[in-house]
Design an enzyme around this catalytic site. Structure first.
Site, PDB file in Angstrom:
ATOM      1  N   SER A 169       0.859  -1.192   0.000  1.00 44.27           N
ATOM      2  CA  SER A 169       0.000   0.000   0.000  1.00 44.27           C
ATOM      3  C   SER A 169       0.890   1.235   0.000  1.00 44.27           C
ATOM      4  O   SER A 169       2.110   1.142   0.200  1.00 44.27           O
ATOM      5  CB  SER A 169      -0.878  -0.004   1.251  1.00 44.27           C
ATOM      6  OG  SER A 169      -0.047   0.175   2.398  1.00 44.27           O
ATOM      7  N   ASP A 197      -0.845  -1.554  -4.172  1.00 44.70           N
ATOM      8  CA  ASP A 197      -2.226  -1.681  -3.698  1.00 44.70           C
ATOM      9  C   ASP A 197      -2.817  -0.269  -3.535  1.00 44.70           C
ATOM     10  O   ASP A 197      -2.173   0.616  -2.963  1.00 44.70           O
ATOM     11  CB  ASP A 197      -2.180  -2.413  -2.338  1.00 44.70           C
ATOM     12  CG  ASP A 197      -3.549  -2.851  -1.852  1.00 44.70           C
ATOM     13  OD1 ASP A 197      -4.464  -2.998  -2.684  1.00 44.70           O
ATOM     14  OD2 ASP A 197      -3.694  -3.052  -0.621  1.00 44.70           O
ATOM     15  N   ASP A 221      -6.784   3.181  -7.990  1.00 47.36           N
ATOM     16  CA  ASP A 221      -8.107   3.178  -7.354  1.00 47.36           C
ATOM     17  C   ASP A 221      -8.741   4.556  -7.511  1.00 47.36           C
ATOM     18  O   ASP A 221      -8.680   5.390  -6.609  1.00 47.36           O
ATOM     19  CB  ASP A 221      -7.990   2.790  -5.875  1.00 47.36           C
ATOM     20  CG  ASP A 221      -9.363   2.726  -5.218  1.00 47.36           C
ATOM     21  OD1 ASP A 221     -10.370   3.021  -5.904  1.00 47.36           O
ATOM     22  OD2 ASP A 221      -9.438   2.378  -4.023  1.00 47.36           O
ATOM     23  N   GLU A 247     -10.871  -0.017 -10.019  1.00 45.86           N
ATOM     24  CA  GLU A 247     -11.959  -0.353  -9.088  1.00 45.86           C
ATOM     25  C   GLU A 247     -13.196   0.464  -9.437  1.00 45.86           C
ATOM     26  O   GLU A 247     -13.119   1.657  -9.677  1.00 45.86           O
ATOM     27  CB  GLU A 247     -11.541  -0.070  -7.634  1.00 45.86           C
ATOM     28  CG  GLU A 247     -12.691  -0.299  -6.647  1.00 45.86           C
ATOM     29  CD  GLU A 247     -12.259  -0.414  -5.191  1.00 45.86           C
ATOM     30  OE1 GLU A 247     -11.126  -0.857  -4.943  1.00 45.86           O
ATOM     31  OE2 GLU A 247     -13.065  -0.066  -4.310  1.00 45.86           O
ATOM     32  N   HIS A 277     -12.552  -3.162   4.259  1.00 44.81           N
ATOM     33  CA  HIS A 277     -11.191  -3.409   4.745  1.00 44.81           C
ATOM     34  C   HIS A 277     -11.176  -3.513   6.266  1.00 44.81           C
ATOM     35  O   HIS A 277     -12.043  -2.979   6.945  1.00 44.81           O
ATOM     36  CB  HIS A 277     -10.263  -2.249   4.335  1.00 44.81           C
ATOM     37  CG  HIS A 277      -9.975  -2.212   2.868  1.00 44.81           C
ATOM     38  ND1 HIS A 277     -10.232  -1.131   2.072  1.00 44.81           N
ATOM     39  CD2 HIS A 277      -9.431  -3.149   2.042  1.00 44.81           C
ATOM     40  CE1 HIS A 277      -9.867  -1.394   0.820  1.00 44.81           C
ATOM     41  NE2 HIS A 277      -9.386  -2.610   0.778  1.00 44.81           N
ATOM     42  N   HIS A 294     -11.443  -7.375  -2.859  1.00 44.17           N
ATOM     43  CA  HIS A 294     -10.711  -6.728  -1.762  1.00 44.17           C
ATOM     44  C   HIS A 294     -11.419  -7.072  -0.451  1.00 44.17           C
ATOM     45  O   HIS A 294     -12.516  -7.619  -0.455  1.00 44.17           O
ATOM     46  CB  HIS A 294     -10.726  -5.202  -1.954  1.00 44.17           C
ATOM     47  CG  HIS A 294      -9.714  -4.737  -2.950  1.00 44.17           C
ATOM     48  ND1 HIS A 294      -8.644  -3.956  -2.609  1.00 44.17           N
ATOM     49  CD2 HIS A 294      -9.612  -4.956  -4.283  1.00 44.17           C
ATOM     50  CE1 HIS A 294      -7.923  -3.705  -3.687  1.00 44.17           C
ATOM     51  NE2 HIS A 294      -8.495  -4.313  -4.726  1.00 44.17           N
ATOM     52  N   THR A 338      -5.527  -8.213   6.676  1.00 44.65           N
ATOM     53  CA  THR A 338      -5.908  -8.264   8.087  1.00 44.65           C
ATOM     54  C   THR A 338      -5.612  -9.618   8.753  1.00 44.65           C
ATOM     55  O   THR A 338      -5.108  -9.662   9.885  1.00 44.65           O
ATOM     56  CB  THR A 338      -7.415  -7.914   8.216  1.00 44.65           C
ATOM     57  OG1 THR A 338      -7.577  -6.579   7.741  1.00 44.65           O
ATOM     58  CG2 THR A 338      -7.914  -8.028   9.640  1.00 44.65           C
TER      59      THR A 338
HETATM   60  P1  13P Z   1      -8.498  -7.148   4.438  1.00 47.27           P
HETATM   61  O1  13P Z   1      -8.490  -5.962   5.367  1.00 47.27           O
HETATM   62  O2  13P Z   1      -9.796  -7.873   4.480  1.00 47.27           O
HETATM   63  O3  13P Z   1      -7.350  -8.060   4.659  1.00 47.27           O
HETATM   64  O4  13P Z   1      -8.370  -6.575   2.936  1.00 47.27           O
HETATM   65  C1  13P Z   1      -7.120  -6.205   2.419  1.00 47.27           C
HETATM   66  C2  13P Z   1      -7.249  -5.476   1.121  1.00 47.27           C
HETATM   67  O5  13P Z   1      -8.267  -5.463   0.462  1.00 47.27           O
HETATM   68  C3  13P Z   1      -6.033  -4.781   0.648  1.00 47.27           C
HETATM   69  O6  13P Z   1      -6.253  -4.067  -0.525  1.00 47.27           O
HETATM   70  O1  G3H Z   2      -6.184  -1.589   1.683  1.00 47.28           O
HETATM   71  C1  G3H Z   2      -5.882  -1.884   2.813  1.00 47.28           C
HETATM   72  C2  G3H Z   2      -4.699  -2.701   3.145  1.00 47.28           C
HETATM   73  O2  G3H Z   2      -5.009  -3.516   4.239  1.00 47.28           O
HETATM   74  C3  G3H Z   2      -3.471  -1.853   3.411  1.00 47.28           C
HETATM   75  O3  G3H Z   2      -3.601  -1.152   4.589  1.00 47.28           O
HETATM   76  O4  G3H Z   2      -3.008   1.239   4.016  1.00 47.28           O
HETATM   77  O5  G3H Z   2      -2.877   0.361   6.381  1.00 47.28           O
HETATM   78  O6  G3H Z   2      -1.202  -0.365   4.670  1.00 47.28           O
HETATM   79  P1  G3H Z   2      -2.620   0.097   4.934  1.00 47.28           P
HETATM   80 ZN    ZN Z   3      -8.176  -3.199  -0.748  1.00 48.11          ZN
END
Ligand code: 13P
Ligand code: G3H
Ligand code: ZN
Length: 342
Positions: free
Chosen positions: A50, A83, A105, A142, A189, A223, A269
């Protein structure tokens, strides 16, 4: 093996009828956990970072750890993916660093929180497709917005506020030329997805089926796909954590998605929960301990276990050596040919 195009990886998954987990990383132990799980299960992998992860790791640290992964695990095809890129500039910097795939996105504005217009989404996504495809890099877009994550990336809410409209999804793909499409079907998320055990009605699977019917050749992305297993929650709470009761996405729903065009499944997560539980356990059981390896090793092992299980459940296990990676320059030539004949 050099990093490979995510498009090739997803095309192969579509041929084989399986899904590929895309696991988020922030540091060395998470990369090692994924690579060990991939080796054990012989899986191709998508490793994703990310914007927060890139900033936490000062970008180049993370990139060089990924280069190390390609050297240490030469038999595993690895796609490195941005991401939730929030702007063409974010995607450009990822491409310039060597990521083989980016997500633009544009469903949210650049702040990563405010839902955008369809026109804005098409404009920024199209711009990224042109820039990325010229270098053989894959693009995920997306349409519709996920819920959750008030302080990170996400529209907030319960995930049902901005579901994907199937007709708009068709138009979006036509106007942007994305390789993969993330859709909103009620997931969010983070750990707090559902406040009671999901039933067959909780996720809007009929919408996914409808989108797949209309776009049978587009790789769909789910996602917010962590399952938030009760046993991982229990470990955290047993060792002094304070998670509130919560439920995630049942693996069977993801498997139904995989039968209907889902090729990339995003999981972050579950791995956070696994590592945090393992660290808490060591610190509570051995309060005298202060060598970080004493808790990072079990944390890495706990994440490896979760990732290996998901690789089996998504069906990517056993497919690492099915195909020969195509260089990005050849993929770029393929996109150019496609554009001429379109
Ligand atoms: P989770 O928070 O369900 O793991 O989703 C992660 C995600 O979509 C990252 O782009
Ligand atoms: O999109 C969500 C992912 O879990 C990444 O999370 O932005 O805290 O690194 P983050
Ligand atoms: Zn995501």
């Amino acid at each position: 093996m050099a990093m490979v195009s995510m498009r090739q990886l997803l095309d192969e998954a579509a041929k084989g009828g399986y899904g590929v987990g895309a696991f988020n990383v922030n540091n060395m132990e998470q990369i090692q956990a994924i690579m060990e799980a991939a080796t054990e299960t012989q899986s191709p992998v998508i490793v994703q970072a990310s914007r927060g992860a890139r900033s936490y790791s000062q970008d180049r640290f993370l990139y060089h750890l990924m280069l190390a992964a390609t050297e240490i695990y030469p038999d595993i095809p690895i796609a490195l993916h941005q991401d939730h890129g929030n702007s063409p500039a974010t995607c450009k910097s990822a491409i310039e660093m060597g990521f083989t795939s980016v997500m633009m996105d544009g469903s949210l504005m650049e702040d990563g929180k405010t839902p955008s217009s369809f026109e804005h989404n098409v404009k920024v996504t199209r711009e990224v497709v042109e820039m990325a495809h010229a270098r053989g890099v894959t693009v995920e877009g997306e349409i519709g917005c996920l819920g959750g994550i008030e302080d990170g990336h996400g529209a907030g809410g319960d995930g049902l506020e901005h579901l994907t409209d199937p007709e708009q999804a068709v138009e979006f793909v036509k106007q942007t030329g994305v390789d993969a499409l993330a859709i909103a079907i009620g997931t969010s998320h983070g750990a707090y997805k559902f406040s009671s055990k999901p039933t067959g009605e909780t996720l809007k699977m009929e919408r996914l089926l409808e989108i797949h019917r209309r776009l049978p050749n587009v790789h769909l992305v789910m996602h917010g796909s962590s399952s938030v297993p009760q046993d991982l929650q229990d470990v955290i709470n047993h060792y002094g954590g304070k998670l509130k009761p919560t439920w995630g996405v049942p693996v069977e729903e993801i498997q139904l998605g995989i039968k209907n065009g889902v090729r990339k499944i995003n999981v972050d997560t579950d791995n956070r929960l696994a590592m945090t539980g393992a660290i808490r356990k060591v610190l509570v059981e051995k309060p005298e301990e202060f060598d970080l390896r004493a808790y990072m090793k079990p944390a890495r092992e706990a994440m490896k276990k979760v990732v290996a299980l998901r690789m089996q459940q998504f069906g990517q296990a056993g497919h690492a050596k099915d195909y020969k990676p195509i260089p990005l320059s050849e993929i770029a030539a393929m996109y150019k040919k496609e554009a001429v004949t379109a």
